[in-house]
Design a protein around this motif. Structure first.
Motif, short mmCIF file in Angstrom:
data_model
loop_
_atom_site.label_atom_id
_atom_site.label_comp_id
_atom_site.label_asym_id
_atom_site.label_seq_id
_atom_site.Cartn_x
_atom_site.Cartn_y
_atom_site.Cartn_z
N GLY A 376 -4.82 -97.17 27.17
CA GLY A 376 -3.83 -97.34 28.22
C GLY A 376 -4.42 -97.61 29.58
N ALA A 377 -5.74 -97.74 29.65
CA ALA A 377 -6.41 -97.96 30.94
C ALA A 377 -5.99 -99.30 31.54
CB ALA A 377 -7.92 -97.90 30.76
N VAL A 378 -6.21 -99.45 32.84
CA VAL A 378 -5.85 -100.65 33.61
C VAL A 378 -4.47 -101.16 33.19
CG1 VAL A 378 -8.17 -101.34 34.26
CG2 VAL A 378 -7.31 -102.09 32.06
N GLY A 379 -3.48 -100.27 33.28
CA GLY A 379 -2.14 -100.56 32.80
C GLY A 379 -1.42 -101.65 33.56
N HIS A 380 -1.94 -102.04 34.74
CA HIS A 380 -1.30 -103.12 35.49
C HIS A 380 -1.61 -104.49 34.89
CE1 HIS A 380 -5.38 -102.89 37.09
NE2 HIS A 380 -5.23 -104.07 37.66
N LEU A 381 -2.53 -104.51 33.88
CA LEU A 381 -2.90 -105.76 33.22
C LEU A 381 -2.32 -105.80 31.81
CD1 LEU A 381 -6.68 -105.95 34.22
CD2 LEU A 381 -4.76 -107.10 35.33
N GLN A 382 -1.91 -106.99 31.39
CA GLN A 382 -1.45 -107.20 30.02
C GLN A 382 -2.62 -107.67 29.16
OE1 GLN A 382 1.55 -110.19 30.64
NE2 GLN A 382 3.18 -108.70 31.04
N VAL A 383 -2.73 -107.15 27.95
CA VAL A 383 -3.68 -107.65 26.96
C VAL A 383 -2.93 -108.71 26.14
CG1 VAL A 383 -5.17 -107.08 25.02
CG2 VAL A 383 -4.88 -105.44 26.91
N VAL A 384 -3.51 -109.91 26.05
CA VAL A 384 -2.80 -111.05 25.46
C VAL A 384 -3.62 -111.62 24.32
CG1 VAL A 384 -1.76 -113.30 25.95
CG2 VAL A 384 -1.78 -111.53 27.72
N ASP A 385 -2.93 -111.93 23.18
CA ASP A 385 -3.65 -112.51 22.04
C ASP A 385 -3.71 -114.03 22.17
OD1 ASP A 385 -1.21 -113.58 21.19
OD2 ASP A 385 -0.86 -112.02 19.70
N SER A 386 -4.30 -114.67 21.16
CA SER A 386 -4.53 -116.12 21.21
C SER A 386 -3.24 -116.92 21.20
CB SER A 386 -5.41 -116.54 20.04
OG SER A 386 -4.80 -116.22 18.81
N ARG A 387 -2.12 -116.32 20.79
CA ARG A 387 -0.82 -117.01 20.79
C ARG A 387 -0.04 -116.77 22.07
NH1 ARG A 387 1.70 -114.44 15.56
NH2 ARG A 387 0.76 -112.63 16.62
N GLN A 389 0.89 -113.80 23.11
CA GLN A 389 1.74 -112.63 22.96
C GLN A 389 1.06 -111.39 23.53
OE1 GLN A 389 4.91 -112.94 21.64
NE2 GLN A 389 4.36 -115.11 21.75
N VAL A 390 1.86 -110.55 24.21
CA VAL A 390 1.32 -109.32 24.78
C VAL A 390 1.03 -108.33 23.66
CG1 VAL A 390 1.78 -107.37 26.32
CG2 VAL A 390 2.52 -109.69 26.96
N VAL A 391 -0.16 -107.76 23.68
CA VAL A 391 -0.61 -106.80 22.66
C VAL A 391 -0.26 -105.39 23.13
CG1 VAL A 391 -2.60 -105.85 21.45
CG2 VAL A 391 -2.48 -108.32 21.94
N GLY A 392 0.37 -104.60 22.26
CA GLY A 392 0.72 -103.23 22.59
C GLY A 392 -0.50 -102.37 22.80
N ARG A 393 -0.36 -101.35 23.65
CA ARG A 393 -1.48 -100.46 23.95
C ARG A 393 -1.56 -99.29 22.98
NH1 ARG A 393 -4.13 -100.96 28.79
NH2 ARG A 393 -3.66 -102.96 29.79
N GLY A 394 -0.74 -99.31 21.92
CA GLY A 394 -0.78 -98.21 20.97
C GLY A 394 -1.91 -98.31 19.98
N ARG A 395 -2.70 -99.35 20.09
CA ARG A 395 -3.81 -99.53 19.15
C ARG A 395 -5.11 -99.10 19.80
NH1 ARG A 395 -4.54 -105.49 17.77
NH2 ARG A 395 -6.55 -104.69 17.12
N SER A 396 -6.17 -99.04 19.00
CA SER A 396 -7.49 -98.68 19.51
C SER A 396 -8.31 -99.95 19.76
CB SER A 396 -8.23 -97.79 18.51
OG SER A 396 -9.57 -97.61 18.92
N SER A 401 -16.73 -105.20 20.65
CA SER A 401 -17.86 -105.37 21.57
C SER A 401 -17.53 -106.52 22.52
CB SER A 401 -19.14 -105.70 20.79
OG SER A 401 -19.02 -106.99 20.20
N ALA A 402 -18.41 -106.74 23.47
CA ALA A 402 -18.20 -107.85 24.40
C ALA A 402 -18.11 -109.18 23.66
CB ALA A 402 -19.33 -107.89 25.44
N ARG A 403 -18.83 -109.29 22.54
CA ARG A 403 -18.83 -110.54 21.76
C ARG A 403 -17.59 -110.67 20.89
NH1 ARG A 403 -20.48 -111.95 16.79
NH2 ARG A 403 -21.25 -109.83 16.40
N THR A 404 -17.09 -109.57 20.38
CA THR A 404 -16.00 -109.66 19.38
C THR A 404 -14.61 -109.42 19.95
OG1 THR A 404 -16.23 -107.30 18.80
CG2 THR A 404 -17.58 -108.90 17.57
N PHE A 405 -14.51 -108.98 21.21
CA PHE A 405 -13.18 -108.71 21.79
C PHE A 405 -12.36 -110.00 21.79
CE2 PHE A 405 -10.28 -107.87 25.44
CZ PHE A 405 -9.68 -106.72 24.94
N PRO A 406 -11.24 -110.08 21.05
CA PRO A 406 -10.56 -111.37 20.83
C PRO A 406 -9.44 -111.66 21.84
CG PRO A 406 -9.62 -109.75 19.35
CD PRO A 406 -10.67 -109.02 20.18
N PHE A 407 -9.23 -110.78 22.81
CA PHE A 407 -8.05 -110.90 23.66
C PHE A 407 -8.42 -111.37 25.07
CE2 PHE A 407 -7.32 -107.22 20.77
CZ PHE A 407 -6.40 -107.85 19.92
#
Length: 543
Positions: A376-387, A389-396, A401-407
């Motif tokens: 839930g950190a930096v909640g003023h920012l949306q995490v967005v997938d490749s389509r 779409q906003v990704v929910g913060r209920g996931r881990s 890693s810096a290389r594999t983070f897909p969002f």
């Protein structure tokens, strides 16, 4: 005799010699006996020497290898004289004068006795002209090799075009037109010559033996400050030994010219600048002249253009060479990966109520470590997938890693948006643009290096109104009507505007003293080192 006068006298003699020194060999070639042999030897020598340069070879082939320098014609004499006269001023322009060894060339010209000698000299003179023309027009250095933050290429001219101009125009006018014709370059050159004269006659005198001084102080240090400000041109001569109102006003003027808060107190920052030697200032001017040559674009800088001098922390709009708008700016931090680069591009549009699409480097270096431990950190920012779409913060996010983070990450429009209410886009591969900011308190700082590389503006709305004025009858009303919607809106500029991000630690005013700024990224230090390695020298000796 004054050093400048000595140089001028020597240059005039060399110019006269250059104009006539080839007469003997030219007459030899024109003699009936041996004419064909000499002419053939001349052409063969020219053809051999220009063979590796397609532009020069094409130029000479097109004119049947006829000379432009070495015949006895009035035209060739005029070209020789114009060239040597121009070379005599290389040092005035801050160029490496020894690179253009006029005396050695004159000696070879005087000893030319046959067609082959003339042919070799013809090409040598052409090579010298082109080398000097390129150096004076667009700089002696390759900007991109100095520092990776300088994203410029020297604006080289077509050699064939330069040579063609010599055969169709007044050679004196051609030589005079090689240097940048901007008022800034002219004033820098004048300041350079004046400072050289001052250094040759004692400089600015004794440095001030004090860490700081303030109004009301007296004593030897105040006398030294008075003398130094007088030598710099900020204070009229006097015998006062007190830090009086006249000295306070002089210090304020000095501070304004050096980007310091003008409080009239010679504190540590001000005193450090006052005690900076004239030789160091001369280096800054010479570097600034080289930078002006890098901006000597064939197409010009634009009838209307945006100019951002990074180290002056201001963004300007220039119309017909006149300043019509100015606002304070914040630039990239001194950390190497946050410094604002230097380059030119074209502004195409502004975005009102922009979203902030967080750069990948900031995501993985600053935000991902926070998300790993707290989704839930930096909640003023949306995490967005490749389509998109906003990704929910209920996931881990702990497994990324810096290389594999897909969002990607995005901040929607709003009062807390990092870009404020508007951004100005001149699309470039460095992802640099101008924009508003909610962090208005930063503009009160003297040194404003706080961003990740983009340029923040203190008065972005007024800047937008000025840009929109040519295409909207009511630019302010138009802008505000879009702003009130809260919707992200692209506004194209009907006439695109060149943008030049420059870095000038020494610059002029139309009326007034030179201005100097700290070399916050260390780029000018590297440029001076490269210029010195190329043979540029300070002319500081007494004559």
């Amino acid at each position: 005799m004054n050093g400048n006068l000595k140089r001028r006298a020597g240059a005039s003699i060399r110019t006269l010699l250059a104009a006539g020194v080839l007469m003997g060999s030219a007459q030899l070639v024109s003699a009936q006996d041996g004419f064909s042999f000499q002419l053939t030897a001349y052409k063969q020598a020219v053809a051999e020497r220009v063979g590796e340069d397609d532009d020069v070879a094409s130029f000479y082939r097109a004119r049947g290898f006829e000379p432009i320098w070495t015949s006895a014609s009035d035209e060739d004499r005029q070209r020789r004289a114009a060239l040597f006269d121009a070379l005599s001023m290389a040092g005035d322009h801050g160029l490496p004068a020894k690179r253009y060894d006029a005396d050695a060339l004159l000696a070879r010209m005087a000893s030319a006795t046959n067609g082959r000698d003339r042919g070799l000299l013809e090409v040598e003179l052409t090579d010298l002209f082109l080398s000097f023309a390129h150096d004076l027009q667009s700089g002696i250095l390759d900007p991109g090799k100095i520092d990776d933050g300088i994203k410029r290429k020297a604006p080289r001219r077509d050699p064939a075009e330069l040579l063609a101009r010599l055969t169709t125009e007044d050679p004196v006018a051609v030589m005079r037109g090689l240097a940048p014709t901007t008022a800034e370059y002219t004033r820098l050159m004048r300041a350079k010559l004046q400072l050289e004269h001052r250094i040759a006659h004692g400089g600015w005198g004794q440095v001030v033996p004090a860490g700081s001084l303030r109004p009301g102080d007296s004593g030897n240090a105040v006398v030294a400050l008075r003398n130094r400000l007088t030598a710099m041109g900020y204070l009229k001569s006097s015998l006062s030994g007190t830090y009086d109102s006249a000295m306070q006003m002089a210090v304020q003027s000095f501070q304004e010219d050096h980007g310091i808060e003008p409080d009239g107190v010679a504190g540590p920052t001000t005193m450090a600048q006052i005690n900076t030697g004239p030789e160091e200032r001369l280096k800054s001017i010479i570097v600034a002249m080289e930078r002006e040559r890098w901006l000597n674009l064939p197409e010009g800088r634009g009838k209307r253009h945006v100019l951002v001098n990074l180290v002056d922390y201001h963004a300007q709009i220039i119309d017909d060479d006149k300043l019509t708008f100015e606002t304070r700016s914040v630039i990239g931090h001194q950390d190497r990966d946050r410094r604002t680069p230097e380059f030119s591009d074209v502004m195409e549009r502004m975005v009102i109520n922009p979203s902030w699409y967080v750069p990948r480097s900031i995501i993985v270096n600053e935000y991902l470590p926070l998300l790993r431990s707290n989704p839930g950190a930096v909640g003023h920012l949306q995490v967005v997938d490749s389509r998109g779409q906003v990704v929910g913060r209920g996931r881990s996010f702990a497994g990324y890693s810096a290389r594999t983070f897909p969002f990607s990450m995005r901040q929607p429009p709003g009062p807390r948006n990092a870009l404020g209410s508007v951004k100005f886009l001149f699309p470039n591969k460095y992802n640099i643009y101008l924009h508003d900011t909610p962090s208005q308190h930063l503009f009160s700082q003297t040194v404003r290096t706080f961003s990740h590389g983009c340029i923040r503006l203190d008065d972005p709305h007024d800047f937008a109104y000025a840009l929109l004025a040519p295409q909207e009858n009511d630019p302010e009303g138009y802008f505000q009507s879009i702003l009130r919607t809260g919707q992200e809106t692209n506004v194209p500029l009907k006439t695109q505007i060149p943008v030049h991000l420059i870095y000038s630690t020494a610059f002029t005013q139309a009326k007034g003293q030179m201005n100097y700024r700290p070399d916050v990224y260390g780029r000018d230090t590297l440029i001076w080192q490269a210029l010195a390695n190329a043979g540029v020298a300070l002319r500081t000796g007494r004559s």
